[in-house]
Design a protein around this motif. Structure first.
Motif, PDB file in Angstrom:
ATOM      1  N   VAL A 253      47.669  68.639 -28.915  1.00 37.44           N
ATOM      2  CA  VAL A 253      46.898  68.324 -30.117  1.00 37.44           C
ATOM      3  C   VAL A 253      46.388  69.619 -30.742  1.00 37.44           C
ATOM      4  O   VAL A 253      45.687  70.401 -30.086  1.00 37.44           O
ATOM      5  N   GLY A 254      46.747  69.854 -31.997  1.00 35.33           N
ATOM      6  CA  GLY A 254      46.331  71.063 -32.692  1.00 35.33           C
ATOM      7  C   GLY A 254      45.243  70.788 -33.711  1.00 35.33           C
ATOM      8  O   GLY A 254      44.751  69.661 -33.868  1.00 35.33           O
ATOM      9  N   GLY A 255      44.886  71.834 -34.419  1.00 37.97           N
ATOM     10  CA  GLY A 255      43.794  71.722 -35.382  1.00 37.97           C
ATOM     11  C   GLY A 255      44.076  70.757 -36.505  1.00 37.97           C
ATOM     12  O   GLY A 255      43.174  70.055 -36.980  1.00 37.97           O
TER      13      GLY A 255
ATOM     14  N   LEU B 263      43.775  84.310 -30.673  1.00 36.96           N
ATOM     15  CA  LEU B 263      44.584  83.172 -31.120  1.00 36.96           C
ATOM     16  C   LEU B 263      43.737  81.910 -31.050  1.00 36.96           C
ATOM     17  O   LEU B 263      43.299  81.506 -29.967  1.00 36.96           O
ATOM     18  N   ASP B 264      43.495  81.300 -32.189  1.00 35.18           N
ATOM     19  CA  ASP B 264      42.655  80.101 -32.218  1.00 35.18           C
ATOM     20  C   ASP B 264      42.851  79.405 -33.562  1.00 35.18           C
ATOM     21  O   ASP B 264      43.456  79.952 -34.498  1.00 35.18           O
ATOM     22  N   GLU B 265      42.330  78.202 -33.642  1.00 36.15           N
ATOM     23  CA  GLU B 265      42.281  77.457 -34.898  1.00 36.15           C
ATOM     24  C   GLU B 265      40.838  77.102 -35.177  1.00 36.15           C
ATOM     25  O   GLU B 265      40.092  76.723 -34.266  1.00 36.15           O
ATOM     26  N   VAL B 266      40.445  77.242 -36.442  1.00 36.28           N
ATOM     27  CA  VAL B 266      39.061  76.991 -36.842  1.00 36.28           C
ATOM     28  C   VAL B 266      39.058  75.947 -37.954  1.00 36.28           C
ATOM     29  O   VAL B 266      39.727  76.119 -38.971  1.00 36.28           O
ATOM     30  N   LEU B 267      38.308  74.863 -37.740  1.00 38.95           N
ATOM     31  CA  LEU B 267      38.154  73.814 -38.751  1.00 38.95           C
ATOM     32  C   LEU B 267      36.941  74.137 -39.602  1.00 38.95           C
ATOM     33  O   LEU B 267      35.837  74.352 -39.081  1.00 38.95           O
TER      34      LEU B 267
END
Length: 841
Positions: free
Chosen positions: A18-20, A162-166
């Motif tokens: 599950v990704g951002g 490495l990351d995803e930010v909402l």
């Protein structure tokens, strides 16, 4: 609220795949506004490792400092030999740990790294700054790491690059989502997963020799928790994981104590403040500011306090603006060499943590009064969970003990009693009736419990909202929670079914017919603001005693140049005409329908009912009585060619007659007949102005005017020459229309046509002659049409010939020639007697 996905996974066990974007989709379905999913490090590739500086050679002969460094990167380069790197920064020394990017890597922005010769040496990579790694804006020097990190460690993993930010736009009713705790709760519900609540901590009860606190205004501060930590190392620095989480969340790391308060605020949603205990003087007091008191806040601005400001004070005076920003006098001193006050030359070692719950309105007004919007004030304005204050203070204490080597004080100060959460009665089928979908009691109860409510009862549910949801005060609020969690997309699309006999009013139908008719006649509808200024009324050439100059003045206008409500539609339409003409649109025909505001000056004074209750019927009636009359008008303006040139012939310019014809188009849709009379009325040309009247109950009522604008008005407003305009009162037309339409009887017998030409003075209106012909012709007359106007020397000076086609028809027989001729002669006789006409041979 910026939500790093890696941090969110700490509270919800999201599947690895599950990704951002999928999280954002689920949250959007649940009613949150996720504006962006930012992928950090998407264009970053290694090797990127931790290195230790072995040697530095200062190169001379260049305009700026250049250093040739040997850096140990362990086995990351495949040889174990040191890397030789050219670097222009000077903020690191031999033995420091730095971030080294090796040849073959790609930094953010597509910057490829390779070995190259520069400044007379081969540089085998690069030592990175924060900006080059995309972890901050600092580009003044190299990013120096704490010494405990091993050489050769993967810096991409270490720095969480490495990351995803909402990026979530939190609305005012969802203040709980200004925290990882709130967003994690929504995420857990959206995915049907359990939540690890960061506020579920073992919190000791109040007692012991804690920091003394006194609350003088319990309405503005219903809970105040204070905890102390002693023996904190002033030189302790925030760990990398904490700094990176703060940076990803949009918060700049400052010092360990400050970073911990910000971290806990982002995690739990409770704003905190840290005081240097040695700089406090006596008891902490929560009170209103005294007139003239001053406070220097942490941004080094001295502020004069207002008596409505809620402040945190000690025996010396204010030390903080409650819920907004702390004061500089009790600020935490970071390290010995950075101490900002001689009161704490060795840095802060003893800290008092404040976790309080302040009134949202009080904080909001203070923030706006001082133009000081902060992360804390934004949360208090939207509502903070009063039950989380103790857990937030405990979390901050635990982190200070863990990361700064402090010792938690045994005393716990916990004052105040927050208001109990509201309990709302909710019929179990109320969400069903709101949505038009059958959910059932089980679904309603489950969804409300997922929100955090406690639910009891059967057909009528007793629902107690959680402390973090102060917005749930009404059955419809609870129904909305069920609808959004079940998914708005699951609601069926059904058209409403109005009861029989309902629909558009006659006035609404008239406005639609008028709009369609004018559009079909070639006019373009415009919508203008209902605001005008004295300059526009002056441009229309209105006399000082003209009723249109008596306008309602706005108390808070959008523009000081237009502080009045319009009394006529013409200023806005003419300004639109001028603007379009100036931009190259020369053949223009515009129309607008809308309200005008015509005060009489006799309206009673407006009352101001209180906002704490609904106005009474008497107050509503008084408010309505204070409003000016608001008749609905329709107006058109024309300029340029009314009919364009083509193979059929040359163009025909727009004339006063076209404005009158537009009025007739409107009148036909209202099913009334216009009486056109010559008139003089600003802003029209005195010789080309018509008064438009309608007949009602035997009286002729003025409905409007039409014609060509006065040349002075055209010049004053910068309009095209020979511009024309029309304005009608739709309410007058609708009133004159009377009852329902009665269809005419259609005769199947042939028509008899008789032409007649009458010579009259130029001053006699054609409409007056037509009215006389109608009156004399009798019941056999079906229609009268003017088909020719002639002037010439043979008629004499000041005379004109009007030729009319008279159509006669009987409903029950074919007319004879004698009957048609007799009716024609009767019509002519009446016209001769009323207008002084003579029959032209």
């Amino acid at each position: 609220m910026r939500v790093p996905l890696s941090w969110l996974r700490e509270y919800v066990d999201l599947p690895a795949e599950v990704g951002g974007r999928e999280v954002a989709t689920r949250l959007i379905s649940a009613g949150l506004e996720v504006e962006l999913v930012e992928r950090l490090g998407a264009d970053l590739t290694g090797p990127l490792v931790v290195g230790r500086v072995l040697a530095i050679e200062e190169l001379t002969g260049f305009k700026k400092p250049i250093r040739y460094c040997q850096v140990d990167v362990g086995e990351a380069n495949g040889t174990g030999e040191p890397q030789n790197i050219i670097c222009g920064a000077t903020n690191f020394a031999v033995g420091d740990k730095v971030v080294v990017v090796l040849p073959g890597a790609v930094l953010p922005g597509g910057f490829k790294i390779s070995a190259r010769k520069t400044y007379g040496h081969v540089s085998e990579g690069m030592i990175c700054s924060s900006r080059e790694l995309g972890v901050g804006d600092d580009h003044d020097g190299i990013l120096v790491l704490p010494p405990e990190h091993e050489v050769g460690t993967d810096a991409i993993t270490l720095l969480e690059l490495l990351d995803e930010v909402l990026d979530i736009a939190v609305t005012t009713d969802r203040g709980y989502c200004l925290s990882m705790r709130g967003v994690a709760r929504e995420t857990a519900t959206a995915f049907g997963l359990p939540l690890r609540d960061p506020a579920l901590l073992d919190v000791p009860g109040a007692g012991g020799a804690g920091q003394p606190v006194r609350i003088e205004d319990e309405a503005a501060c219903d809970r105040f928790v204070a905890r102390t930590v002693t023996g904190v190392r002033p030189d302790a620095r925030s760990p990398i994981w904490m700094r990176r989480r703060l940076q990803k969340s949009g918060v700049r790391p400052i010092s360990l104590a400050v970073d911990i308060t910000n971290y806990v605020m982002l995690e739990i949603g409770q704003p905190l403040h840290a005081y240097d205990r040695t700089r406090l003087n006596g008891t902490i007091v929560v009170r209103r500011a005294a007139a003239g008191e001053k406070l220097t806040t942490l941004d080094d601005v001295e502020r004069t306090l207002h008596p409505e400001d809620l402040v945190i004070a000690d025996d010396r005076g204010p030390i903080g603006l409650a819920g907004v920003m702390g004061g500089a006098d009790t600020e935490i001193a970071d390290a010995p060499q950075e101490a900002r006050s001689p009161l704490a030359p060795e840095g802060t070692t003893d800290i008092v943590i404040e976790a309080a719950h302040f009134d949202a309105v009080t904080v909001a007004r203070a923030a706006r009064r001082h133009r000081l919007s902060t992360e804390a004030s934004r949360r208090f304005e939207r509502g903070v969970d009063p039950a989380a204050a103790g857990a937030a203070a405990q979390r901050a204490v635990d982190l200070l003990v863990l990361l700064a080597g402090g010792t938690a004080g045994e005393g716990v100060t916990d004052l105040g009693t927050p208001a109990a959460p509201a309990t709302v009665e909710l019929r179990a089928d109320h969400p069903d009736r709101v949505a038009g979908v059958t959910y059932g009691r089980e679904v309603v109860v489950r969804r409300l419990q997922e929100v955090g409510c406690s639910v009891s009862g059967s057909d009528v549910l007793q629902v107690t909202a959680p402390t973090w949801r102060p917005d749930l005060t009404d059955p419809n609020d609870l129904a909305e929670e069920v609808l959004r969690l079940e998914g708005y997309e699951s609601l069926p699309s059904t058209l409403p079914k109005p009861p029989a006999g309902r629909g558009l009013t006659e006035g609404q139908r008239l406005r639609r017919r008028v709009g369609r008719a004018l559009a079909g006649a070639g006019y373009v509808e415009t919508l203008n603001y209902p605001f005008v200024g004295e300059k526009a009324l002056d441009g229309l050439g209105l006399p000082q005693d003209d009723p249109r100059r008596r306008a309602v003045r706005l108390a808070n206008p959008l523009s000081e140049e237009e502080p009045l409500l319009r009394t006529t539609l013409l200023p806005g339409l003419l300004e639109t005409l001028r603007r379009n003409h100036g931009r190259g649109g020369h053949d223009l025909a515009l129309f607008e329908t809308g309200l005008v505001f015509r005060p009489t000056g006799q309206e009673p004074a407006q009352i101001r009912p209180p906002v704490t209750r609904r106005p009474t019927d008497e107050e509503v009636a008084a408010l309505n009585a204070a409003l000016p009359a608001q008749p609905r008008r329709v107006a058109v303006v024309l300029s340029g060619a009314r009919e364009p040139a083509g193979w059929w012939g040359g163009e025909r310019p727009a004339l006063w007659a076209d404005a009158i014809e537009a009025a007739r188009v409107v009148a036909r849709e209202a099913r009334v007949e216009l009486i056109v009379e010559r008139d003089q009325h600003a802003p029209w040309h005195p010789g080309r102005c018509a008064a438009l009247r309608v007949r009602r109950d035997g009286e002729r009522r003025l409905a409007g005017h039409a014609g060509e604008l006065h040349p002075r008005v055209v010049k004053a407003l910068g309009l095209p020459e020979r511009s024309c305009a029309m304005e009608l009162d739709l309410d007058v037309l609708a009133d004159a229309a009377g009852g329902p339409v009665v269809g005419p009887h259609v005769s199947t017998f042939p028509v008899a046509t008789q032409d007649v030409a009458l010579v009259v003075d130029n001053a006699v209106p054609a409409a007056e002659v037509e009215a006389a012909l109608r009156a004399g012709a009798g019941e056999l007359l079906e229609s009268v049409r003017l088909f020719d106007v002639f002037t010439g020397e043979q008629l004499g000076a000041g005379r004109k010939s009007l030729a009319y086609a008279l159509r006669f028809r009987a409903p029950d027989r074919t007319l004879t020639a004698e009957e048609a001729t007799a009716a024609r002669e009767a019509a002519v006789a009446t016209a001769v007697s009323r207008t002084g006409a003579t029959l032209r041979s």
